[in-house]
Design an enzyme around this catalytic site. Structure first.
Site, PDB file in Angstrom:
ATOM      1  N   GLU A   6       0.804  -1.228   0.000  1.00  0.00           N
ATOM      2  CA  GLU A   6       0.000   0.000   0.000  1.00  0.00           C
ATOM      3  C   GLU A   6       0.841   1.284   0.000  1.00  0.00           C
ATOM      4  OE1 GLU A   6      -2.755  -0.619   3.244  1.00  0.00           O
ATOM      5  OE2 GLU A   6      -3.750  -2.259   2.193  1.00  0.00           O
ATOM      6  N   GLU A  62      -5.839 -10.470  -2.577  1.00  0.00           N
ATOM      7  CA  GLU A  62      -6.675 -10.424  -1.361  1.00  0.00           C
ATOM      8  C   GLU A  62      -8.167 -10.406  -1.712  1.00  0.00           C
ATOM      9  OE1 GLU A  62      -5.294  -7.414   1.413  1.00  0.00           O
ATOM     10  OE2 GLU A  62      -3.202  -7.753   0.895  1.00  0.00           O
TER      11      GLU A  62
END
Ligand code: XIL
Length: 374
Positions: A154, A265
């Site tokens: 991220e 994910e």
């Protein structure tokens, strides 16, 4: 591919024997696990796992029978491994790596640098020493020889690099430095940058995609060891519009940089918790199917990890904001139950999302997008 398929089948049988399940518990009656279906499509199917999940017999059987790789959901994050200076807690990560080894599953290391898991003692702030990060990367990667690592998680915010402790301490070069460090620690590992909110058509996500492309192009041109990009795919019904061409073009641009792509994910946050379970499950499967049809049509996509298998253990909760959308609902004391965004329900029974994943993988096999043909 054929060899891999054969290994997957053997793995399945071996793993079932190891955990004491008769071979017919999964993959029997001609029903293949997702791992085998994925192998035929050149896609390694996996799940996020916790030690608690692998200690639940029904979920352990699913992990061993359906998956070809595991990603630690929590266990390898920096603050989990190193809660205090000088103290290490490897228990959670060891349990997952041990299960993967015992069942001959691959391991996706997750994750080395993440702004939400920096231990306080590490004091990653302006003036910090890079040696602290380097030691963490080397120690973790040498303990867990995972085949893939999410080295930086991220890093994007808005239309550029996130204002993370790493950026503040080390400047924009920290991503390249971390990848170099990881490559030195384990030259065989395939190194990824992993990111969320890249899937939908909104302007905000378009900016994030552009920032990710700029980042990986800079890294590639600089000869930095980056092998792939992880697309988290935390999907959410009704949050933003999905446009197939937008996603297709973005994935193609990543592939054009010579990068592998992993869906890392996958799960689906629901919207209409008042619908009957069958309708909720259909909506989840439908939403994911539209994403998967595009994602799996890109040959550079070689991995598909679900962020858990059973709704019983999902990080997606039905929260207050969800309940507030349906005033008066559940006033009789009933409950919306779990968010139903994973392939198996809370009793480990397959749902339409599981069928959608299998269907998208089979569709890819039919398109001939196997590794052998690329
Ligand atoms: C999440 C876990 O699922 C939660 O249990 C934990 O509390 C926080 O982290 N993006 C990521 C994952 O890369 O590591 C996050 O996992 C979910 C969002």
């Amino acid at each position: 591919m054929l060899a891999r398929g054969t290994i997957a089948r053997r793995t399945l049988l071996a793993s079932l024997a190891l955990i004491g399940f008769p071979a017919r518990a999964a993959g029997a009656g001609g029903v293949d696990g997702l791992a085998a279906i994925g192998a035929r499509a050149g896609v390694r199917v996996g799940t996020a796992a916790t030690a608690a999940m692998l200690a639940s017999p029904d979920l352990a059987a699913l992990a061993a029978g359906q998956c070809a790789s595991l990603t630690p959901e929590l266990g390898m994050k920096w603050a989990a491994i190193a809660p205090e200076a000088g103290r290490r807690d490897w228990r959670e990560a060891d349990a997952i790596a041990g299960f993967a080894r015992a069942h001959r599953l691959g391991l996706r290391g997750h994750t080395l640098l993440w702004h939400r898991s920096v231990p306080d003692w590490a004091r990653i702030e302006p003036g910090a020493s890079w040696a602290t990060v380097a030691a963490h990367v080397a120690e973790t990667m040498r303990r867990y020889p995972a085949d893939e690592w999410d080295v930086v998680n991220e890093p994007i915010e808005g239309d550029g690099l996130r204002a993370s402790p790493f950026l503040a301490a080390f400047g924009p070069g920290y991503v390249a430095r971390a990848l170099d460090e990881a490559h030195d620690a384990d030259p065989r590992a395939r190194l990824f940058v992993n990111e969320y909110d890249l899937e939908y058509a909104s302007d905000a996500q378009a900016s994030r995609r552009a920032a990710m492309l700029r980042l990986v192009r800079t890294l590639r041109r600089g000869g930095v060891p980056i092998h792939g990009v992880g697309i988290q795919a935390h999907l959410a019904i009704g949050r933003a519009a999905f446009d197939p061409a937008t996603l297709r073009d973005f994935l193609a641009a990543l592939a054009d940089e010579g990068l592998a792509i992993a869906i890392t994910e996958l799960d689906v946050k629901e919207r209409d918790y008042v619908l009957p379970a069958t309708a909720r499950d259909a909506a989840v499967a439908d939403h994911a199917a539209r994403f998967l049809a595009v994602a799996l049509a890109q040959p550079a996509v070689r991995a598909l990890t679900c962020w858990g298998l059973s709704d019983r253990q999902s990080w997606l909760a039905v929260d207050d904001a969800d309940r507030a959308r349906f005033p008066g609902a559940w006033a009789d004391g009933s409950s919306p139950g779990f968010n139903r965004g994973l392939p198996y329900d809370s009793d480990a029974r397959a749902k339409p999302l599981r069928a959608a994943i299998a269907g998208a993988l089979i569709e890819r096999s039919n398109m001939g997008l196997t590794r052998r043909q690329r």
